[in-house]
Design an enzyme around this catalytic site. Structure first.
Site, PDB file in Angstrom:
ATOM      1  N   HIS A 190     -11.476   5.404  -0.178  1.00 33.50           N
ATOM      2  CA  HIS A 190     -11.489   4.376   0.781  1.00 33.50           C
ATOM      3  C   HIS A 190     -12.358   3.188   0.596  1.00 33.50           C
ATOM      4  O   HIS A 190     -12.907   2.592   1.672  1.00 33.50           O
ATOM      5  CB  HIS A 190     -12.181   5.185   2.020  1.00 33.50           C
ATOM      6  CG  HIS A 190     -11.293   6.248   2.460  1.00 33.50           C
ATOM      7  ND1 HIS A 190     -11.600   7.615   2.914  1.00 33.50           N
ATOM      8  CD2 HIS A 190      -9.857   6.490   2.524  1.00 33.50           C
ATOM      9  CE1 HIS A 190     -10.757   8.444   3.146  1.00 33.50           C
ATOM     10  NE2 HIS A 190      -9.517   7.532   2.887  1.00 33.50           N
TER      11      HIS A 190
ATOM     12  N   GLU B 171      -7.329  -2.218   5.585  1.00 38.96           N
ATOM     13  CA  GLU B 171      -7.436  -2.191   4.039  1.00 38.96           C
ATOM     14  C   GLU B 171      -6.543  -3.252   3.623  1.00 38.96           C
ATOM     15  O   GLU B 171      -7.087  -3.857   2.604  1.00 38.96           O
ATOM     16  CB  GLU B 171      -7.044  -0.759   3.712  1.00 38.96           C
ATOM     17  CG  GLU B 171      -7.978   0.370   3.935  1.00 38.96           C
ATOM     18  CD  GLU B 171      -7.323   1.469   3.751  1.00 38.96           C
ATOM     19  OE1 GLU B 171      -6.344   2.055   4.352  1.00 38.96           O
ATOM     20  OE2 GLU B 171      -7.844   2.206   3.003  1.00 38.96           O
TER      21      GLU B 171
ATOM     22  N   ARG C  52      -8.013  18.899   4.328  1.00 35.23           N
ATOM     23  CA  ARG C  52      -9.017  19.205   3.274  1.00 35.23           C
ATOM     24  C   ARG C  52     -10.232  19.764   4.038  1.00 35.23           C
ATOM     25  O   ARG C  52     -10.789  19.290   5.040  1.00 35.23           O
ATOM     26  CB  ARG C  52      -9.211  17.954   2.415  1.00 35.23           C
ATOM     27  CG  ARG C  52      -8.297  17.274   1.935  1.00 35.23           C
ATOM     28  CD  ARG C  52      -8.457  15.978   0.889  1.00 35.23           C
ATOM     29  NE  ARG C  52      -7.438  15.223   0.677  1.00 35.23           N
ATOM     30  CZ  ARG C  52      -7.520  13.986   0.820  1.00 35.23           C
ATOM     31  NH1 ARG C  52      -8.254  13.424   1.419  1.00 35.23           N
ATOM     32  NH2 ARG C  52      -6.589  13.263   0.370  1.00 35.23           N
TER      33      ARG C  52
ATOM     34  N   GLY D 158      -8.086   6.192  12.118  1.00 34.86           N
ATOM     35  CA  GLY D 158      -7.333   6.694  13.334  1.00 34.86           C
ATOM     36  C   GLY D 158      -8.078   7.319  14.292  1.00 34.86           C
ATOM     37  O   GLY D 158      -8.164   7.421  15.335  1.00 34.86           O
TER      38      GLY D 158
ATOM     39  N   ARG E 137      -2.556  -1.758  -3.524  1.00 33.49           N
ATOM     40  CA  ARG E 137      -3.631  -0.946  -3.504  1.00 33.49           C
ATOM     41  C   ARG E 137      -3.757   0.276  -4.328  1.00 33.49           C
ATOM     42  O   ARG E 137      -2.472   0.667  -4.562  1.00 33.49           O
ATOM     43  CB  ARG E 137      -3.577  -0.063  -1.980  1.00 33.49           C
ATOM     44  CG  ARG E 137      -4.723   0.793  -1.877  1.00 33.49           C
ATOM     45  CD  ARG E 137      -4.454   1.934  -0.591  1.00 33.49           C
ATOM     46  NE  ARG E 137      -5.639   2.916  -0.578  1.00 33.49           N
ATOM     47  CZ  ARG E 137      -5.523   3.969  -0.013  1.00 33.49           C
ATOM     48  NH1 ARG E 137      -4.285   4.216   0.612  1.00 33.49           N
ATOM     49  NH2 ARG E 137      -6.540   4.964  -0.093  1.00 33.49           N
TER      50      ARG E 137
ATOM     51  N   ASN F 264       0.995  -1.158  -0.036  1.00 29.29           N
ATOM     52  CA  ASN F 264      -0.163  -0.122  -0.113  1.00 29.29           C
ATOM     53  C   ASN F 264       0.717   1.327   0.132  1.00 29.29           C
ATOM     54  O   ASN F 264       1.317   1.570   1.206  1.00 29.29           O
ATOM     55  CB  ASN F 264      -0.867   0.034   1.090  1.00 29.29           C
ATOM     56  CG  ASN F 264      -1.888   0.988   1.485  1.00 29.29           C
ATOM     57  OD1 ASN F 264      -1.913   2.071   0.587  1.00 29.29           O
ATOM     58  ND2 ASN F 264      -2.671   0.882   2.420  1.00 29.29           N
TER      59      ASN F 264
ATOM     60  N   GLY G  18     -10.078   9.317   9.275  1.00 26.38           N
ATOM     61  CA  GLY G  18      -8.574   9.315   9.540  1.00 26.38           C
ATOM     62  C   GLY G  18      -7.972  10.688   9.130  1.00 26.38           C
ATOM     63  O   GLY G  18      -8.915  11.642   9.336  1.00 26.38           O
TER      64      GLY G  18
HETATM   65  P1  AMP Z   1      -5.299   7.603   9.819  1.00 28.86           P
HETATM   66  O1  AMP Z   1      -5.141   8.620   8.730  1.00 28.86           O
HETATM   67  O2  AMP Z   1      -6.408   6.653   9.773  1.00 28.86           O
HETATM   68  O3  AMP Z   1      -3.804   6.734  10.204  1.00 28.86           O
HETATM   69  O4  AMP Z   1      -5.670   8.497  11.028  1.00 28.86           O
HETATM   70  C1  AMP Z   1      -4.697   9.419  11.646  1.00 28.86           C
HETATM   71  C2  AMP Z   1      -5.434  10.631  12.546  1.00 28.86           C
HETATM   72  O5  AMP Z   1      -6.113   9.807  13.607  1.00 28.86           O
HETATM   73  C3  AMP Z   1      -4.506  11.352  13.188  1.00 28.86           C
HETATM   74  O6  AMP Z   1      -4.053  12.534  12.299  1.00 28.86           O
HETATM   75  C4  AMP Z   1      -5.052  11.524  14.562  1.00 28.86           C
HETATM   76  O7  AMP Z   1      -5.906  12.905  14.350  1.00 28.86           O
HETATM   77  C5  AMP Z   1      -5.977  10.575  14.845  1.00 28.86           C
HETATM   78  N1  AMP Z   1      -5.779   9.690  16.145  1.00 28.86           N
HETATM   79  C6  AMP Z   1      -4.661   8.865  16.174  1.00 28.86           C
HETATM   80  N2  AMP Z   1      -4.853   8.384  17.419  1.00 28.86           N
HETATM   81  C7  AMP Z   1      -5.678   9.165  17.832  1.00 28.86           C
HETATM   82  C8  AMP Z   1      -6.129   8.987  19.513  1.00 28.86           C
HETATM   83  N3  AMP Z   1      -5.543   8.452  20.216  1.00 28.86           N
HETATM   84  N4  AMP Z   1      -6.935   9.934  19.646  1.00 28.86           N
HETATM   85  C9  AMP Z   1      -7.720  10.835  18.671  1.00 28.86           C
HETATM   86  N5  AMP Z   1      -7.266  10.992  17.564  1.00 28.86           N
HETATM   87  C10 AMP Z   1      -6.136   9.850  17.159  1.00 28.86           C
END
Ligand code: AMP
Length: 386
Positions: free
Chosen positions: A175, A372, A236, A322, A86, A7, A205
């Site tokens: 996604h 994913e 964004r 996330g 991906r 990915n 995320g």
């Molecule tokens: P992703 O793109 O799915 O990896 O998500 C990344 C985002 O998840 C980060 O920019 C954070 O804003 C959020 N994140 C990660 N860990 C936490 C947490 N423990 N509590 C709140 N937000 C989180």
């Protein structure tokens, strides 16, 4: 059967190795090309983080190959049964996972203009893996494919037909592997046939999208022609009056590229309060951070409402990504003042349990760790077994 999933993101590369459908090892190379690059890998009980400058995606994959050898996980890529990739944008050309041959590569190349940033990195990963293991079957799994069955009234914009017919301007959605994984995992959890369920999946995320899944099929999603549309995201802006874009260019004298950069990389949570990390935003007492969180929860709430109306009946709402998996504060804010028979369970939410609604809630609310790569591996196994 052993499968590897690659990915490639714009500055990261994730790699997962599967054996008999279970994940064996997981690698993430972060900040490729930057001074703070890092390789993190998990294998059995081990979790290792190595700080090392990794110049590009090719080097990242080579580092992973070396670590696979060193830890005696995999001696050579030629021992794999398939490599799944991906690919973010499949346009209308790809509605299913596809075995990669010369024709598929040409088609993926021809779609680069739709999403140059992502498809370029994805293609790089494919060409590299082909070089490393020319005899291993390579399979592309497209983010857009899960949304390819949306009805016309969902994917068309209210523009003259020529813009769709001649230029492919329509909602594609993104996604897809995550939404598909979340919907299937939710049906599993409920021990029900996915074909009987209406589910709203929230991939939240740094990039975020919401999807209305009816009987296992995406019937609408918040991201559109590009990943810019929809809910507020890390950097964004999400939904915006297109008139703002004309105004920025006409009245502020901004170029197309400058406007693109502002809306994609300097807006959203970052634009509102200077950071896109929801952990920092939630912990901050700053008024702008509070406003950003209020706006984020409101924008997600609006999509949930819209998709409840579209689906007519909703069995479950699923949080992944996330933010969705980790932010109990945001999940609580989203369900404040929502009734419709939804009984949100504060304690379960605080404990980050899988089901965060009460037993007698009319709609189940769930938190599921999205995967994913697992979804991509499952698509590859389907092709290998067919
Ligand atoms: P992703 O793109 O799915 O990896 O998500 C990344 C985002 O998840 C980060 O920019 C954070 O804003 C959020 N994140 C990660 N860990 C936490 C947490 N423990 N509590 C709140 N937000 C989180």
């Amino acid at each position: 059967m052993k499968i590897a999933v690659v990915n490639s993101g714009s500055s990261s590369l994730k790699f997962k190795l599967f054996e008999a459908k279970d994940a064996l090892a997981h690698f993430v190379v972060e900040n490729i090309g930057k001074a703070d690059a890092k390789i993190i890998f998990a294998f059995r009980e081990k979790k290792v983080a190595i700080s090392k400058i990794v110049a590009n995606h090719c080097e990242a994959l080579k580092e992973i190959v070396e670590l696979l050898k060193e830890y005696e996980i995999l001696a050579d890529f030629s021992h794999l049964d398939a490599i799944g990739h991906r690919v973010v944008h499949g346009g209308e050309a790809f509605v299913d996972a596809t075995v990669i041959d010369d024709e598929a590569i040409k088609k993926i190349e021809s779609l680069k203009h739709l999403d140059p940033l992502h498809n370029e990195a994805n293609l790089e990963g494919i060409l590299l893996a082909l070089k490393m293991a020319p005899l291993v079957k390579q399979i592309a799994v497209f983010d857009t494919a899960f949304h390819s069955k949306m009805p016309k009234e969902a994917y068309l914009y209210a523009l003259e037909a020529k813009y769709y017919e001649n230029y492919g301007i329509r909602r594609y959605g993104f996604h897809g592997s995550s939404h598909s994984y979340l919907a299937k995992a939710c049906a599993n959890e409920l021990q029900k046939d996915i074909r009987e369920l209406n589910i709203i999946t929230l991939h939240l995320g740094n990039g975020s999208s919401v999807c209305a899944v009816q009987g296992g099929v995406s019937i609408d999603t918040s991201m559109g022609f590009t990943p810019l549309e929809g809910v507020i995201m890390g950097t964004r802006c999400g939904d915006i009056d297109a008139g703002v874009v004309f105004y920025m260019q006409r009245e502020l004298g901004l170029s197309v590229d400058e406007t693109d950069e502002i809306l994609n990389t300097r807006s959203g949570l970052f634009g509102l309060c200077g950071t896109n990390d929801v952990r920092e935003i939630s912990a901050s007492g700053d008024a702008n951070a509070k406003l950003a969180l209020d706006m984020l929860s409101r924008s997600i709430k609006k999509y949930i409402g819209a998709y409840m109306a579209l689906l007519g009946r909703v069995d479950a709402i699923v949080f992944g990504g996330g933010i969705g998996e980790n932010s109990a504060i945001l999940r609580k804010m989203i369900f404040e003042n929502i009734n419709f028979g939804i009984l949100f369970d504060d304690d379960a939410n605080e404990d980050s349990r899988k089901i965060i609604s009460k037993a007698d809630s009319k709609i189940d609310i769930m938190v599921i760790k999205t995967d994913e790569e697992q979804e991509i591996a499952n698509e590859c196994y389907k092709i290998l077994e067919s």
